[in-house]
Structure formats: C-alpha cells, structure tokens
Design a protein around this motif. Structure first.
Motif, PDB file in Angstrom:
ATOM      1  N   ASP A 184       7.081   4.130  -6.619  1.00 55.11           N
ATOM      2  CA  ASP A 184       6.790   4.870  -7.850  1.00 55.11           C
ATOM      3  C   ASP A 184       5.643   4.174  -8.587  1.00 55.11           C
ATOM      4  N   LYS A 185       4.507   4.878  -8.715  1.00 54.64           N
ATOM      5  CA  LYS A 185       3.329   4.349  -9.428  1.00 54.64           C
ATOM      6  C   LYS A 185       2.921   2.973  -8.903  1.00 54.64           C
ATOM      7  N   GLY A 186       2.907   2.864  -7.580  1.00 55.50           N
ATOM      8  CA  GLY A 186       2.458   1.625  -6.956  1.00 55.50           C
ATOM      9  C   GLY A 186       3.483   0.515  -6.919  1.00 55.50           C
ATOM     10  N   LYS A 187       4.721   0.813  -7.335  1.00 57.13           N
ATOM     11  CA  LYS A 187       5.786  -0.202  -7.311  1.00 57.13           C
ATOM     12  C   LYS A 187       6.882   0.199  -6.341  1.00 57.13           C
ATOM     13  N   ARG A 189      10.456   0.637  -5.216  1.00 55.32           N
ATOM     14  CA  ARG A 189      11.718   0.844  -5.945  1.00 55.32           C
ATOM     15  C   ARG A 189      12.938   0.687  -5.039  1.00 55.32           C
ATOM     16  N   SER A 568      -2.682  -7.777 -17.661  1.00 43.80           N
ATOM     17  CA  SER A 568      -2.220  -6.408 -17.914  1.00 43.80           C
ATOM     18  C   SER A 568      -2.625  -5.979 -19.321  1.00 43.80           C
ATOM     19  N   SER A 573     -11.974  -2.722 -14.822  1.00 45.51           N
ATOM     20  CA  SER A 573     -11.678  -2.197 -13.485  1.00 45.51           C
ATOM     21  C   SER A 573     -12.649  -2.788 -12.473  1.00 45.51           C
TER      22      SER A 573
END
Length: 816
Positions: A184-187, A189, A568, A573
């Motif tokens: 989920d969103k690059g994580k 789970r 963070s 970028s």
C-alpha cells in the motif's frame, strides 16, 4: 494437523533453503523472534538438497572472505548447539596450478589470504600429492592449501539451522506457498499465502532460482538465471575420509570425499541453461535428466588428474539447476525499488560456503537497517539498467559461469552482451583505436591503440606488464604535459530539485553544500558510523536545484542512498538524468587554451576558478563547464546535452590539435589519480572507512554547527583518534606489478593490505594505497615512522610510505 499461521510477524522469510534458514536462525539470535519462515514445499527441496557442499573461504574481498570465514566458524559449533549432525569436516582445501600464469595467480591468492589473516600454504607437487594421494602430478607446478576449508552435508546443515531458529523462537511453516504481497503506497503490509494472510513490515526473499520472477512482480530486479550444473558421485573405492577438498581450475574440476567415494564436478565453458520459459509448477526435490554427452569433456579432464575414476563405479550423475548471476557474485540487501524488501539469492553454486555468513549479514541488515560491514561486491545495488532484460542477464551469466574456473586475470573485461549502452562518440572513438571496457552496460574507452603504428586495440591478459602499458603511458604523459580528452558520458547524474533541496542535501552530505549558485562541492555521504556511503560532486545550478555526478557503477547505489535519506516532509525530489547528458573531460596544462579557442565565453581563472562552474556555448551547445579534476591537472568536465556530443567533440579535437590534444581512456585516469592520491570509492574508501581515516577530513563541515548524518561519529573520531589510516606506498623497482590486496608489513609485522595499486608514469614507479592498521591507534607520525615492505605474490619488497601525493611538481612533500 498443521499449525495455524500467525496473523502478524515482524519479518517474513520466504524460502526454506540454506540461505532462508540461516537468515531465520540469525534473526532469532538477534532477538527478532517474531519472525516467520515460509517454505512452499519442504525445507531444502529447491536447490539446497542437491548442492555439492564444498566450503572454501578465499575471495578477492576482505569482507567476503570474512563472511565465508563466519560460515566456517558457525558450522563448527552448530551440531553441538542443536544436536543435529551437519556433516561438517574441516579437512582443508587444495587448489592446484598447472602452468606458470596459474601459479602466479595462486601466489597472489596466497598473498591475499595473508592480507586478510587467512592461513594458506604453498606446496610443491609432491607435498600436494601427499595430501591427496589419488592424483597424478606430472603436469603440476604447485598447489595452495587452506587448512580451515572444509565440506558439509547441505541438507543436514540446513535442518540444523532450522532447528536453531526454532530454538530461538522463530516459526517455520512448510507446505505454505506465498501467493502475493500486499503493498500500500510503497509499503509492505502483508504476505498472502495459500493458508492465509500474515501482516508484516519486512519481507526477506531467499527463494533461490524462483527469486527473480517473484521479485519482478513487485518491481524489484534480481539479476539471476538458472543454469544446469552436473556432478558425479562414485561408489566407494577406499577414499580416505580426511581427504581435503580439491579444486583443479586448469582442468575445470572440483572433488570432495563422500562415504569412501568421490564427488566430482566441473564448470564447462559452454553451460546449458534451463527454465527459460519459467520453472515448472511443483518443481521440488527434482533433478534434471543427466546429460552424459555434455559432461564427457569434464570427465576426460578429471581422468587425467584422478586415473582411478576410470574403474570406479558411478552411483549417479546428478544434474541440478542452480541460480547464477552476471558477475559470479551472490546478491544480498534491501531492494532499491521497494523499502523493506530484502533479497538473499543467486549463490552461483557456493551457497553452502556462503550460507552461514550471508544469513548473518542479511539478518543484521533486516534488524538494524544496514549491513554489518561493507558488502559492496554482493550488494543488490551494484546492478542497473541492463539487468532488467532477462535475455541480457542470461547471456552475461553464461559467460560468468564459463569463467568460474578460468584464470581471474587482472583488468579482465566481459565480452558478452556488448555493446549495450554507447556514448554518441562510440563509433568515432573506436575508429581512432579505442579499446573499450564495460561498466553497468556502458562502453568506456580504457586506452587507445596507435593504429598508424600497427597497435591492435585489444587487451592481452597477463599477471605481468599488460600489452597496453606503453599506450597508457603515452596518454598519461599527454595529460601531464599537453591535454587529453576523456569521454566520461557514462557518469551517473542526478537532479535534486525542490524548495528544500539545500536543506535535504545539507543533511545527507558531509561537506557544506550551502554555497552560491555556480559552486561545485566535492563531498562524501556518511552512514551513522561515519562510513563513506558515497563520494561525489554536487553542482548548484539554481537556488532550488543541484546537479549531482557520481561514478558509472554507483548509479543505483548512490541514487538509492540519496533518495532514502531525504528527510520526510521535505520538498526535494531526485531524478536520474544520466541519459540526458554527455561528459567530455578536458584535462591538462593546455586545457584552458583549448577551451578558450572553442567558446567566446570568458574561461580565465578569474572568471571560472577551481570549484566553480558556468554554462558556456560551444558549437551551438549549452555546456556546463565544471572546473574540477580527478587527474591532478588543470581541467574541465564539460557536461552537455547528448545530442550535441559529436559536434562539440569534433570542434575540440580540431582546435585542440595545435595544442597537442589527444584522446585518453580510463586506465590513464587510474594512473594519474594514483600519483595525486585521489581516493576511489569501492576500493580505497567505502562504508567501512571514515573521512578521518581516509585523509578526507578537510571535506567535512565540522567547523559549522550544521547537523548531517554521521556527524557524531566523526566528532568522536576527532576526539579519540583512529585505528587505521590511508597511506600511499611506492616501490623503487619499476618491474613490480601492484594490483591491490598486497600485504602491508610495518616493522616486519602485518599491518593491512593495499586497497588499490598501479603504476605512476610520471614518477616512474609502482604506487599503491592501503590502510595502516593498529588496534592501539594510528597517527600520522605512527604511519611515517614505520619501515615498510609489501608482500607481492608471496615475495616481500621494500616500500616507502607517504601521506602526501607522490606527484608534486614543486617536490614540496615527497622525496623520490
């Protein structure tokens, strides 16, 4: 009744071979008892069960040798710890040499072993035969013996590691297939299995030859392919149980004792791949059909060494698939494409030797977020763009397999899969005599042959002076006396952009990057121990943008390091712009005159001083002229859009002719930088070395109060001192060939090894660099007061030490 899967875990290890079980074992030892190992069939049923089980330790890297030595130490004690037999025998290992070049290689390996503290003895043919009475020695020049090498039973060791993991609290589930990952969103789970879902943060994929396809589903690139590997098992014929393992590289074969018989296998030059369209479903505890025709040349070579094989009964010709990689090294680490996705795979048929150490290193990586020490030779981030193409990976891997036992020549280049990535100047330079090397798929001129004089643009490999020695000397002299042009288009280049670019880079970089637009900053990037994770140049091109330039081979590694360390919440970028820019490096005393002849811009020292850059026009191209040097002469890196490269090159060569401008390659860069004492990441500096130890403390912003990663570690070293220090060494005898890894002796005692070596053409002597080590502490005076020798291929030669560059035109620091 099968045990129920837990609903959650801290880490999930996928794969129950020796690497997965070792990783789980070490995670348990580190206190991560909330670890689950999943095996789709049974433990060892992939490729571990058919491994040959030889355990050798010596590699060209000190840290990989240390990792393999850890395996040996672990296997010695595992049976006592778990109560399960492992088949471990420390019966030593023999390595044979059948010609003078191989004997030189073996002697250099012996020196490497001494450098790294590994016991290794050189034997004459009769002494070798006394240890291995079954062999013929009529073609033998000599042999090396490593007493601490050995052999093991792969399945037994794996089961012992699994039991040790369970004893530490780790849960292991067989017959549990991983179907998917929930991301989920690059994580990460969760892991989805055929028996349910396990919520987790970290996944460790140790799935052997299945790893590439599985990882690619989640955007992770693991460059490996399956190759058939055969070995023969004989019936018992009185082979003594204490027989050392034997490697006979000139005959491409290896041997170990097994229940009174022999295991004999080899690495043929024409390997056969398998599973090119995918591994069949249900492939476990499965072997491939024996291929006697393909094995016959190996058998012929073996019979010449062990005539008794002719009459020994053959129990089995075992053919099993093994995962091999494009460079012959295994793959460890956190994937750059997906956080908390770790890989341990591609073990090139030495997974048993590596298993203990690789599992330890991978577990530390998972538990602590970093490797226990520098593992760059096996780091997953050494790969890049060419490795996404499985066909390219397969072509290169077959070449690497075929070279497994061939001579490991200095400066050897791969031949397969070339050319892949080419500068716009490739064809022009080739026509002018360029002999190319390759790095991360890029073709790079190593040196230029004088075609008019009949020189051939081809490397002829040897452990003595190379055939290009004189050509590189010409280029070196031209750089010192006139000017040369290097095509360095392959440099990795990134753009860091955003309103917080300066703040982000100030945290990541050890040097001060808060400089005006137009400034160049040479800097290291440090880990929390102060170790050097990157060594690169940042050009400030705007208030909100930096243009970052690093080495060709470090593209994936350095991009990953910078991107992960942007704090963070900061607006910054990172974009890889490598393919957009060509680089022509104009270096030498006449460089400014040549540059002034092709542009109307003011390139005087006042207008463009060292450490600055400006955009100038050449042949219609907007060129970023960076006033910087890695060769120790007046110089400019000219960065320009790729489409202008040919036009700018032609104009430079045309106008430069009057000033003696010539082409030059990477081998000249190496000899020039050695004379000037410039450090190279991956050899002289890396994660195990700090700027203080490497003589780069001047490039660290300790006088400011600006926070940066690694600052506290550098502060401590400045206060308490260091235990190793990088120094330069020069040998008076110009015939000595220094390659790196030669042992450093200070006052007769081993004090380290060379991290790099070569020849300084201006000073006319071999030059090397290495860390002088002392557990009690090292100072500049300690280094300079010592009396030094270098061990080169087991012979000691006198050397002189310096903490200053060996090439100093004013002779201020060095007396040669």
């Amino acid at each position: 009744m099968m045990k129920e899967l837990p609903a959650s875990a801290k880490a999930v290890v996928i794969g129950g071979g020796i690497i997965g079980c070792s990783t789980a074992y070490h995670l348990g030892k580190l206190g991560l008892t909330d670890t689950v190992l999943l095996e789709r069939k049974k433990l060892t049923s992939g490729t571990t069960f058919h491994a040959a089980g030889l355990v050798g330790q010596l590699r060209t890297s000190a840290n990989i040798t240390q990792l393999l030595g850890y395996s040996v130490d672990l296997y010695k004690k595992l049976e006592a710890e778990t109560g399960l037999g492992t088949g471990w025998k420390m019966n030593g290992g023999l390595r044979l040499a059948c010609n003078e070049e191989r004997w030189t290689e073996v002697k250099r390996q012996a020196t490497t072993a001494h450098s790294f503290g590994l016991e290794m003895h050189l034997l004459n043919p009769k002494e070798a035969q006394d240890l291995w009475p079954l062999m013929q020695i009529d073609d033998l020049v000599g042999a090396a013996f490593l007493p601490t090498d050995g052999q093991a039973n792969p399945s037994d060791i794996t089961q012992a590691l699994a039991k040790g993991a369970r004893m530490a609290g780790v849960s292991i589930f067989e017959d549990t297939e991983v179907l998917d990952l929930e991301i989920d969103k690059g994580k990460i789970r969760a892991v989805i299995t055929n028996r349910g879902r396990i919520e987790c943060e970290k996944v460790v994929v140790c799935a052997g030859q299945w790893t590439r396809n599985f990882a690619s589903r989640f955007g992770v690139n693991v460059p490996l392919v399956s190759v058939q590997h055969q070995y023969m098992i004989t019936e018992a014929f009185g082979v003594p149980s204490n027989l050392p393992t034997l490697r006979d590289p000139d005959r491409l074969t290896y041997y170990k004792e097994e229940v009174g018989g022999l295991v004999m296998g080899g690495y043929e030059p024409n390997p056969i791949g398998c599973f090119e369209t995918g591994i069949p479903d249900g492939f476990h505890y499965t072997l491939l059909d024996s291929n006697f025709d393909h094995f016959e040349p190996i058998m012929e070579l073996a019979l010449g060494r062990v005539p008794a094989l002719e009459t020994a009964g053959i129990k089995q010709l075992l053919n099993g698939p093994e995962s091999f990689t494009p460079d012959g090294n295994f793959i460890l680490g956190e994937a750059p494409e997906l956080k908390n996705f770790y890989v341990g795979a591609g073990f090139n048929a030495f997974g048993i030797a590596s298993g203990g150490g690789a599992g330890m290193a991978l577990a530390e990586w998972v538990a602590k977020g970093e490797a226990p020490y520098d593992l760059w030779p096996v780091d997953i981030r050494r790969f890049g763009r060419p490795h996404f193409d499985t066909d390219w990976v397969r072509t290169r891997t077959y070449e690497a397999y075929g070279k497994h036992y061939t001579m490991a020549w200095p400066f050897e280049e791969h031949a397969s899969g070339r050319p892949a990535r080419k500068s716009p100047l490739y064809d022009r330079l080739k026509a002018q005599g360029a002999c190319f090397g390759e790095k991360l798929g890029w073709e790079r001129p190593n040196w230029f042959a004088d075609l008019a004089k009949g020189e051939e643009a081809r490397d002829i490999y040897t452990y003595g002076r190379q055939n290009w020695f004189g050509a590189v000397g010409r280029e070196h002299q031209a750089a010192r006396e006139q000017a040369v042009l290097f095509d360095q288009t392959s440099f990795a280049k990134f753009s860091l952009k955003g309103s917080d670019a300066e703040n982000a880079l100030q945290w990541i970089a050890a040097n001060n990057v808060a400089k005006p637009v137009g400034s160049l900053i040479y800097t290291q990037m440090l880990n929390d121990k102060g170790g050097i994770e990157a060594d690169l140049t940042c050009a400030r091109v705007a208030e909100d943008e930096y243009y970052i330039v690093t080495g060709t081979g470090f593209a994936t590694h350095d991009f990953d390091w910078i991107a992960r360390n942007i704090p963070s919440g900061m607006n910054a970028s990172l974009v890889d712009v490598t393919s957009a820019w060509s680089v022509l490096s104009l270096m030498g005393p006449k460089a400014r005159d040549i540059l002034a002849s092709v542009t109307s811009a003011d390139v005087s020292n006042a207008a463009l001083p060292f450490g600055k850059f400006k955009t100038i026009g050449i042949a219609g191209a907007p060129v970023r002229a960076l006033r910087i040097t890695y060769v120790g002469e007046l110089g400019y890196e000219l960065h320009l859009p790729v489409e202008y490269a040919s036009s700018v090159y032609e104009l430079l060569m045309e106008k430069g002719r009057a000033f003696g401008l010539s082409n030059a390659g990477y081998r000249a860069i190496e000899s020039l930088r050695l004379e000037k004492g410039y450090r190279a990441w991956g050899s002289d500096i890396g994660p195990d070395h700090t700027p203080v130890e490497a003589g780069l403390g001047w490039a660290v912003k300790m006088k400011s109060n600006v926070a940066f990663r690694g600052r506290e570690a550098i502060q401590r070293q400045n206060e308490t001192g260091v235990k190793k220090m990088l120094a330069g060494f020069v040998v008076d005898d110009p015939s000595i060939v220094l390659l790196g890894r030669e042992t450093i002796y200070r006052n007769g005692k081993r004090a380290g090894w060379l991290t790099s070596g070569g020849f300084g053409y201006t000073v006319g002597k071999p030059i090397g660099y290495g860390y002088v080590r002392n557990p009690e502490g090292v100072t500049a005076d300690y280094v300079l007061e010592g009396d030094y020798e270098l061990e080169v291929a087991t012979e000691r030669v006198k050397a002189r030490v310096s903490l200053a560059p060996f090439h100093d035109p004013e002779n201020r620091n060095v007396k040669l």
